[in-house]
Design an enzyme around this catalytic site. Structure first.
Site, mmCIF file in Angstrom:
data_model
loop_
_atom_site.group_PDB
_atom_site.id
_atom_site.type_symbol
_atom_site.label_atom_id
_atom_site.label_comp_id
_atom_site.label_asym_id
_atom_site.label_seq_id
_atom_site.Cartn_x
_atom_site.Cartn_y
_atom_site.Cartn_z
ATOM 1 N N GLU A 1 -6.918 4.767 7.419
ATOM 2 C CA GLU A 1 -6.674 6.091 7.080
ATOM 3 C C GLU A 1 -7.749 6.869 6.440
ATOM 4 O O GLU A 1 -8.031 7.986 6.709
ATOM 5 C CB GLU A 1 -5.404 6.355 6.461
ATOM 6 C CG GLU A 1 -3.845 6.203 7.110
ATOM 7 C CD GLU A 1 -2.828 5.666 6.571
ATOM 8 O OE1 GLU A 1 -3.064 5.599 5.542
ATOM 9 O OE2 GLU A 1 -2.206 5.039 7.237
ATOM 10 N N ASN B 1 0.994 -1.011 -0.051
ATOM 11 C CA ASN B 1 0.109 0.257 0.183
ATOM 12 C C ASN B 1 1.079 1.297 -0.059
ATOM 13 O O ASN B 1 1.519 1.457 0.938
ATOM 14 C CB ASN B 1 -0.968 -0.052 1.223
ATOM 15 C CG ASN B 1 -1.587 1.290 1.284
ATOM 16 O OD1 ASN B 1 -1.855 2.102 0.232
ATOM 17 N ND2 ASN B 1 -2.318 1.226 2.676
ATOM 18 N N GLY C 1 1.922 2.016 10.658
ATOM 19 C CA GLY C 1 3.040 3.136 10.838
ATOM 20 C C GLY C 1 3.627 3.295 12.095
ATOM 21 O O GLY C 1 4.378 4.494 12.127
ATOM 22 N N SER D 1 2.978 -2.416 10.208
ATOM 23 C CA SER D 1 4.502 -2.416 10.412
ATOM 24 C C SER D 1 5.174 -3.981 10.089
ATOM 25 O O SER D 1 5.810 -4.550 10.750
ATOM 26 C CB SER D 1 4.765 -2.076 12.203
ATOM 27 O OG SER D 1 4.275 -0.873 12.298
ATOM 28 N N GLU E 1 -5.874 -4.889 10.116
ATOM 29 C CA GLU E 1 -4.717 -4.000 10.375
ATOM 30 C C GLU E 1 -5.291 -3.317 11.715
ATOM 31 O O GLU E 1 -5.892 -2.381 11.782
ATOM 32 C CB GLU E 1 -4.803 -2.951 9.120
ATOM 33 C CG GLU E 1 -4.517 -3.510 8.007
ATOM 34 C CD GLU E 1 -4.069 -2.464 6.878
ATOM 35 O OE1 GLU E 1 -2.803 -2.938 6.680
ATOM 36 O OE2 GLU E 1 -4.600 -1.511 6.824
ATOM 37 N N HIS F 1 -9.905 1.371 4.254
ATOM 38 C CA HIS F 1 -8.597 1.598 4.946
ATOM 39 C C HIS F 1 -8.621 2.495 6.400
ATOM 40 O O HIS F 1 -9.380 3.576 6.310
ATOM 41 C CB HIS F 1 -7.487 2.030 4.145
ATOM 42 C CG HIS F 1 -6.000 1.958 4.702
ATOM 43 N ND1 HIS F 1 -5.507 2.988 5.515
ATOM 44 C CD2 HIS F 1 -5.017 1.247 4.603
ATOM 45 C CE1 HIS F 1 -4.289 2.483 5.798
ATOM 46 N NE2 HIS F 1 -3.982 1.314 5.452
ATOM 47 N N LYS G 1 0.056 4.380 -0.255
ATOM 48 C CA LYS G 1 -0.763 5.706 0.343
ATOM 49 C C LYS G 1 -0.313 6.696 -0.542
ATOM 50 O O LYS G 1 -0.356 6.548 -1.746
ATOM 51 C CB LYS G 1 -0.051 5.689 1.596
ATOM 52 C CG LYS G 1 -0.133 4.384 2.758
ATOM 53 C CD LYS G 1 0.193 4.519 4.030
ATOM 54 C CE LYS G 1 -0.199 3.250 4.695
ATOM 55 N NZ LYS G 1 -0.122 3.444 6.222
HETATM 56 P P1 PGA Z 1 2.530 0.103 7.704
HETATM 57 O O1 PGA Z 1 0.977 0.387 6.959
HETATM 58 O O2 PGA Z 1 2.942 -1.190 6.884
HETATM 59 O O3 PGA Z 1 3.409 1.302 7.127
HETATM 60 O O4 PGA Z 1 2.100 0.027 9.138
HETATM 61 C C1 PGA Z 1 0.285 -0.768 6.709
HETATM 62 C C2 PGA Z 1 -1.155 -0.090 6.245
HETATM 63 O O5 PGA Z 1 -1.390 0.902 6.434
HETATM 64 O O6 PGA Z 1 -1.827 -0.740 5.138
#
Ligand code: PGA
Length: 249
Positions: free
Chosen positions: A97, A9, A173, A213, A167, A95, A11
């Site tokens: 976010e 992803n 993140g 992560s 997630e 997602h 982003k």
């Molecule tokens: P991350 O993000 O691996 O940077 O924690 C995962 C995601 O938001 O899909």
């Protein structure tokens, strides 16, 4: 059996030029890799370029979001027919976010999920609890609600292409991955709820990815857990060699 998916992803990172430079470096590193499905989710302005450059390879690409209608006066949105018109057959829905910063709801995820199914687009529905929900002992309740709301009025046969991504928001993140045991426990809750919603046969065939992560250092242990069928990788998918190391877990 459930073929694992390793998805990146991206982003709001990478221009078209940066995306194509990634592919130049990445494609040779994963050439001939067939154990897992490999997906990339670039930002909308790079998606058509990535789809074109990855055509005929073992890497495919999808969108990070979409509207549920085919067209209309909805500034800033992209429709399922528009995605299909550029050869896009995968989409991330819900997602965290989108949920946290853009007021995405599971009612809308449900509409988008139906639209994706109707257009032959494979939906990856993201679910996951916040830290406060986990600390309050409400993880199970939260996850079950998210699955039920996403899958409202969706039949077992409609759900057959569905993919879920677990997630936990506290792991995205932040560098703090769920332990394999915590992830496996959540995956079991999700598969149980899926069974309730769409029956055992469909639930058993549904791939449930872990995200939050994921790194080359923790992917193998996560993938060893029963019921973890792949990963949705954010930060660590931005560098070709790092993401290739994850693909080769
Ligand atoms: P991350 O993000 O691996 O940077 O924690 C995962 C995601 O938001 O899909």
């Amino acid at each position: 059996m459930r073929k694992p998916i390793i998805a990146g992803n991206w982003k709001m990172y990478k221009t078209p030029k940066e995306s194509l430079a990634f592919l130049d470096a990445f494609l040779p590193l994963v050439e001939a890799h067939t154990r897992d499905e490999i997906l990339l989710f670039p930002t909308m302005s790079s998606l058509a370029y990535v789809l074109e450059a990855s055509e005929g390879t073992n890497v495919n690409a999808g969108a990070q979001n979409m509207h549920w209608l085919n067209e209309g006066p909805y500034t800033g949105q992209t429709s399922p027919t528009m995605l299909v018109s550029i050869g896009c057959r995968h989409v991330l829905l819900g997602h965290s976010e989108q949920r946290l910063y853009f007021n995405e709801t599971y009612e809308r995820v449900n509409l988008k999920l139906k639209a994706a199914i109707n257009h032959g687009i494979t939906p990856i529905v993201c679910v996951g609890e916040m830290l406060a929900e986990r600390e309050d002992g409400r993880t199970e309740e939260t996850l079950r609600h998210q699955i039920r709301a996403s899958l409202r009025n969706i039949s077992p046969s409609e759900a057959r292409r569905l993919v879920i991504a677990y997630e936990p928001i506290w792991a995205i993140g932040t560098g703090s991955t769920a332990t394999p045991e915590v992830a496996a426990e959540a995956h079991a809750i999700l598969r149980h709820e899926l069974t309730q919603c769409v029956g055992e046969a469909t639930a058993e065939n549904t791939r449930i990815l872990y995200g939050g992560s994921v790194k080359p250092e923790n992917i193998s242990e996560l993938m060893r857990q029963d019921g973890i069928d792949g990963a949705l990788v954010g930060g660590a998918s931005l560098v070709p060699t790092t993401f290739a190391n994850i693909v080769h877990y």
